[in-house]
Write a protein that holds these residues in place. Structure first.
Motif, PDB file in Angstrom:
ATOM      1  N   PRO A 167      19.581  83.632 107.987  1.00  0.00           N
ATOM      2  CA  PRO A 167      20.375  82.145 106.667  1.00  0.00           C
ATOM      3  C   PRO A 167      21.465  82.151 107.088  1.00  0.00           C
ATOM      4  O   PRO A 167      22.348  81.475 106.839  1.00  0.00           O
ATOM      5  N   LEU A 168      22.452  83.766 106.853  1.00  0.00           N
ATOM      6  CA  LEU A 168      23.705  83.854 106.642  1.00  0.00           C
ATOM      7  C   LEU A 168      24.130  84.027 108.300  1.00  0.00           C
ATOM      8  O   LEU A 168      25.579  82.763 108.325  1.00  0.00           O
ATOM      9  N   ARG A 169      23.676  83.606 109.482  1.00  0.00           N
ATOM     10  CA  ARG A 169      24.272  83.187 110.646  1.00  0.00           C
ATOM     11  C   ARG A 169      23.911  81.483 110.729  1.00  0.00           C
ATOM     12  O   ARG A 169      25.264  80.717 110.696  1.00  0.00           O
ATOM     13  N   ALA A 170      23.328  80.749 110.189  1.00  0.00           N
ATOM     14  CA  ALA A 170      23.389  79.728 109.947  1.00  0.00           C
ATOM     15  C   ALA A 170      24.272  79.178 108.416  1.00  0.00           C
ATOM     16  O   ALA A 170      24.865  78.212 109.445  1.00  0.00           O
ATOM     17  N   ASP A 171      24.524  78.971 107.691  1.00  0.00           N
ATOM     18  CA  ASP A 171      25.465  79.428 106.995  1.00  0.00           C
ATOM     19  C   ASP A 171      26.497  78.782 107.524  1.00  0.00           C
ATOM     20  O   ASP A 171      27.488  78.998 107.099  1.00  0.00           O
ATOM     21  N   LEU A 172      27.651  80.468 108.324  1.00  0.00           N
ATOM     22  CA  LEU A 172      28.251  80.781 108.660  1.00  0.00           C
ATOM     23  C   LEU A 172      28.996  79.962 109.816  1.00  0.00           C
ATOM     24  O   LEU A 172      29.692  79.008 110.593  1.00  0.00           O
ATOM     25  N   THR A 173      27.120  79.292 111.014  1.00  0.00           N
ATOM     26  CA  THR A 173      27.700  77.849 111.462  1.00  0.00           C
ATOM     27  C   THR A 173      28.067  76.999 111.312  1.00  0.00           C
ATOM     28  O   THR A 173      29.179  76.173 111.385  1.00  0.00           O
ATOM     29  N   ALA A 174      27.214  77.048 110.405  1.00  0.00           N
ATOM     30  CA  ALA A 174      27.907  75.517 108.868  1.00  0.00           C
ATOM     31  C   ALA A 174      29.349  74.989 109.117  1.00  0.00           C
ATOM     32  O   ALA A 174      29.493  74.772 109.069  1.00  0.00           O
ATOM     33  N   LYS A 175      29.502  76.605 108.349  1.00  0.00           N
ATOM     34  CA  LYS A 175      31.252  76.673 107.491  1.00  0.00           C
ATOM     35  C   LYS A 175      31.668  76.285 109.080  1.00  0.00           C
ATOM     36  O   LYS A 175      32.944  75.347 108.297  1.00  0.00           O
ATOM     37  N   VAL A 176      31.824  77.009 110.293  1.00  0.00           N
ATOM     38  CA  VAL A 176      32.889  76.930 110.860  1.00  0.00           C
ATOM     39  C   VAL A 176      32.356  75.279 111.864  1.00  0.00           C
ATOM     40  O   VAL A 176      33.249  75.379 112.309  1.00  0.00           O
ATOM     41  N   ALA A 177      31.338  74.861 111.810  1.00  0.00           N
ATOM     42  CA  ALA A 177      31.380  73.728 112.260  1.00  0.00           C
ATOM     43  C   ALA A 177      31.810  72.569 111.658  1.00  0.00           C
ATOM     44  O   ALA A 177      32.388  71.241 111.728  1.00  0.00           O
ATOM     45  N   TYR A 178      31.918  72.499 110.526  1.00  0.00           N
ATOM     46  CA  TYR A 178      32.563  71.697 109.133  1.00  0.00           C
ATOM     47  C   TYR A 178      33.850  71.508 109.821  1.00  0.00           C
ATOM     48  O   TYR A 178      34.747  72.088 110.039  1.00  0.00           O
ATOM     49  N   ARG A 179      33.779  69.909 109.248  1.00  0.00           N
ATOM     50  CA  ARG A 179      35.686  69.884 109.303  1.00  0.00           C
ATOM     51  C   ARG A 179      35.565  68.123 108.465  1.00  0.00           C
ATOM     52  O   ARG A 179      35.253  67.563 107.356  1.00  0.00           O
ATOM     53  N   TYR A 180      37.184  68.597 107.503  1.00  0.00           N
ATOM     54  CA  TYR A 180      37.382  67.696 106.165  1.00  0.00           C
ATOM     55  C   TYR A 180      37.577  66.971 106.813  1.00  0.00           C
ATOM     56  O   TYR A 180      38.237  66.536 107.415  1.00  0.00           O
ATOM     57  N   MET A 181      36.940  66.031 105.537  1.00  0.00           N
ATOM     58  CA  MET A 181      37.442  64.293 106.047  1.00  0.00           C
ATOM     59  C   MET A 181      38.479  63.879 104.878  1.00  0.00           C
ATOM     60  O   MET A 181      37.629  64.014 103.744  1.00  0.00           O
ATOM     61  N   PRO A 182      39.496  63.765 104.715  1.00  0.00           N
ATOM     62  CA  PRO A 182      40.266  62.978 103.962  1.00  0.00           C
ATOM     63  C   PRO A 182      39.500  61.440 102.883  1.00  0.00           C
ATOM     64  O   PRO A 182      39.385  60.968 103.705  1.00  0.00           O
TER      65      PRO A 182
END
Length: 247
Positions: A167-182
């Motif tokens: 689960p930790l790796r999954a959450d970190l993967t999700a964070k790395v893939a995140y792209r902020y949208m204004p």
């Protein structure tokens, strides 16, 4: 899974303390148990820790590896649970980013917005660097050591690592893939709690959350590092209770 059937899986620890519901989203790799000691500690507020898939009571479920899908499912679950009751959303670290996206989903659905968004341990998303983060087991273990809050015996026990790493790796993967949208700012007050010794989400970096709201912003310092909110529950809950009373 539909929210009307499955929202209780997201909220494993019921609390009937009060009318206002405070949904608490944990850090990367974290679980609902992180906030269980808070239940019953804020008069007039039901503290409801959120359980992501892939841990504790949802261990057999596949964890999300992207924040949009996690936020979408969780938003529907929270709306189904809150119904017409007033509510607020709190997120720590990864949970702060997820909470931010949950509110944008709720706004897009036309649902009732929370009285507050409370965040800690995560810099404002428009200023965060998501590309460079731990991905290997060794990097993840080193990150956990740097952040504190994880007993050393957990980091050297292969059986425990086998449970907490997916689960930790999954959450970190999700964070790395995140792209902020204004997007337009939220019409919800934001309260940020910052550990003055937090090296990952520095106290000054928390000020950027002010740019994400048109409804007022507050920043409160806590002595300690990344997990100051959990290490100092009395002060944390006092500040949160004060903010919710003013809503």
């Amino acid at each position: 899974m539909t929210a009307t059937v499955g929202h209780s899986r997201w909220l494993p620890f019921p609390d009937t303390e009060g009318g206002l519901r405070l949904y608490c989203l944990p850090h990367a790799g974290g679980s609902a148990s992180a906030f269980r000691p808070w239940i019953g500690r804020i008069p007039g507020v039901s503290v409801l820790p959120v359980q992501y898939p892939g841990r504790e009571t949802r261990l057999r479920e596949t964890p999300h590896v992207d924040i949009p899908s996690l936020a979408s499912e969780l938003a529907e679950a929270l709306l189904a649970d809150a119904q017409d009751a007033p509510y607020a959303v709190y997120g720590h670290s990864f949970g702060a980013l997820t909470a931010f996206e949950v509110l944008h989903v709720i706004r897009g659905l036309g649902g009732p917005m929370p009285s507050h968004l409370i965040v800690s341990g995560f810099s404002a998303p428009q200023s965060e660097d998501f590309a460079d983060d731990a991905v290997t087991d060794e990097e993840i273990i080193a990150l956990l050591r740097d952040l504190g809050g994880t007993p050393e015996q957990y980091l050297t026990d292969r059986r425990i690592l086998k449970m907490i790493m997916p689960p930790l790796r999954a959450d970190l993967t999700a964070k790395v893939a995140y792209r902020y949208m204004p997007r337009p700012e939220l019409d919800v007050p934001i309260l940020a709690l910052g550990g003055i010794e937090d090296q990952q989400a520095t106290y000054d970096s928390m000020r950027g959350w002010a740019d994400q709201t048109t409804a007022g912003f507050g920043l409160h310092p806590l002595n300690g590092g990344h997990f100051a909110v959990l290490e100092q529950p009395e002060e944390t809950l006092r500040v949160i209770a004060g903010a919710l009373r003013r809503s």
